[in-house]
Every structure is written in C-alpha cells, then in structure tokens.
Design a protein around this motif. Structure first.
Motif, PDB file in Angstrom:
ATOM      1  N   GLN A  13      46.352  23.241 -19.222  1.00  0.00           N
ATOM      2  CA  GLN A  13      45.003  22.585 -21.189  1.00  0.00           C
ATOM      3  C   GLN A  13      46.353  23.120 -22.353  1.00  0.00           C
ATOM      4  O   GLN A  13      47.606  23.898 -22.524  1.00  0.00           O
ATOM      5  N   VAL A  15      46.913  23.869 -26.351  1.00  0.00           N
ATOM      6  CA  VAL A  15      46.150  25.140 -27.185  1.00  0.00           C
ATOM      7  C   VAL A  15      46.932  24.469 -28.014  1.00  0.00           C
ATOM      8  O   VAL A  15      47.900  24.813 -28.366  1.00  0.00           O
ATOM      9  N   LYS A  18      47.236  28.574 -33.340  1.00  0.00           N
ATOM     10  CA  LYS A  18      46.136  29.538 -33.899  1.00  0.00           C
ATOM     11  C   LYS A  18      45.840  30.394 -32.902  1.00  0.00           C
ATOM     12  O   LYS A  18      45.221  31.686 -32.325  1.00  0.00           O
ATOM     13  N   THR A  19      44.689  28.744 -31.962  1.00  0.00           N
ATOM     14  CA  THR A  19      44.726  29.435 -30.892  1.00  0.00           C
ATOM     15  C   THR A  19      45.463  30.431 -29.379  1.00  0.00           C
ATOM     16  O   THR A  19      45.319  31.402 -29.029  1.00  0.00           O
ATOM     17  N   TRP A  20      47.118  29.681 -29.786  1.00  0.00           N
ATOM     18  CA  TRP A  20      48.013  30.700 -28.745  1.00  0.00           C
ATOM     19  C   TRP A  20      48.345  32.368 -29.135  1.00  0.00           C
ATOM     20  O   TRP A  20      48.123  32.963 -27.998  1.00  0.00           O
ATOM     21  N   LYS A  21      48.356  32.373 -30.500  1.00  0.00           N
ATOM     22  CA  LYS A  21      48.391  33.396 -31.465  1.00  0.00           C
ATOM     23  C   LYS A  21      47.518  34.442 -30.636  1.00  0.00           C
ATOM     24  O   LYS A  21      47.477  35.857 -30.234  1.00  0.00           O
ATOM     25  N   GLU A  22      46.062  33.835 -30.771  1.00  0.00           N
ATOM     26  CA  GLU A  22      44.966  34.376 -30.634  1.00  0.00           C
ATOM     27  C   GLU A  22      44.574  35.383 -29.243  1.00  0.00           C
ATOM     28  O   GLU A  22      44.316  36.491 -28.780  1.00  0.00           O
ATOM     29  N   LEU A  23      45.326  34.124 -27.885  1.00  0.00           N
ATOM     30  CA  LEU A  23      45.487  34.731 -26.404  1.00  0.00           C
ATOM     31  C   LEU A  23      46.631  35.711 -26.662  1.00  0.00           C
ATOM     32  O   LEU A  23      45.909  36.182 -25.609  1.00  0.00           O
ATOM     33  N   GLU A  26      45.269  38.820 -27.729  1.00  0.00           N
ATOM     34  CA  GLU A  26      44.494  39.465 -27.362  1.00  0.00           C
ATOM     35  C   GLU A  26      44.450  40.190 -25.225  1.00  0.00           C
ATOM     36  O   GLU A  26      44.491  40.609 -25.189  1.00  0.00           O
ATOM     37  N   ILE A  42      38.316  34.530 -19.263  1.00  0.00           N
ATOM     38  CA  ILE A  42      38.170  33.845 -20.377  1.00  0.00           C
ATOM     39  C   ILE A  42      36.835  32.541 -19.615  1.00  0.00           C
ATOM     40  O   ILE A  42      36.026  31.802 -19.735  1.00  0.00           O
ATOM     41  N   TRP A  46      33.406  31.611 -20.319  1.00  0.00           N
ATOM     42  CA  TRP A  46      32.811  30.764 -20.508  1.00  0.00           C
ATOM     43  C   TRP A  46      31.842  29.763 -18.864  1.00  0.00           C
ATOM     44  O   TRP A  46      30.808  29.163 -19.220  1.00  0.00           O
TER      45      TRP A  46
END
Length: 51
Positions: A13, A15, A18-23, A26, A42, A46
């Motif tokens: 996958q 990403v 921005k998404t990587w930093k959020e992951l 978390e 996740i 999902w």
C-alpha cells in the motif's frame, strides 16, 4: 498430522506524506509498530465498517 492452512497473502500500500505522518503518530501513541497498527487496528475497523 498438522493442520493444513492456506498461505498468507501479501499486499503493498502506498500512502502520502500526510497519511504516513498520521500513521506514525498513531502507532507511536499506542507504542506499537505501523505494521501492527495496520494489521490489528485499521484493517479490522475497515472490514467492520463495510458490513
């Protein structure tokens, strides 16, 4: 005789930053790896949302 199971399937996958930093945030907040976050949190969330 050992139980015969199906082989594990793999996927990749991509990403965005921005998404990587959020992951990363978390996973760090939960003190787990990103792989664990995706596999244990996740993906099940999902799948459940699609029911």
């Amino acid at each position: 005789m050992p139980e015969i199971t199906e082989p594990m399937r793999k996927f990749m996958q991509s990403v965005g930053d921005k998404t990587w930093k959020e992951l990363v945030k978390e996973a760090k907040d939960r003190d787990i790896s990103i792989q664990e976050l995706i596999r244990v949190e996740i993906i099940p969330m999902w799948l459940k949302s699609r029911e």
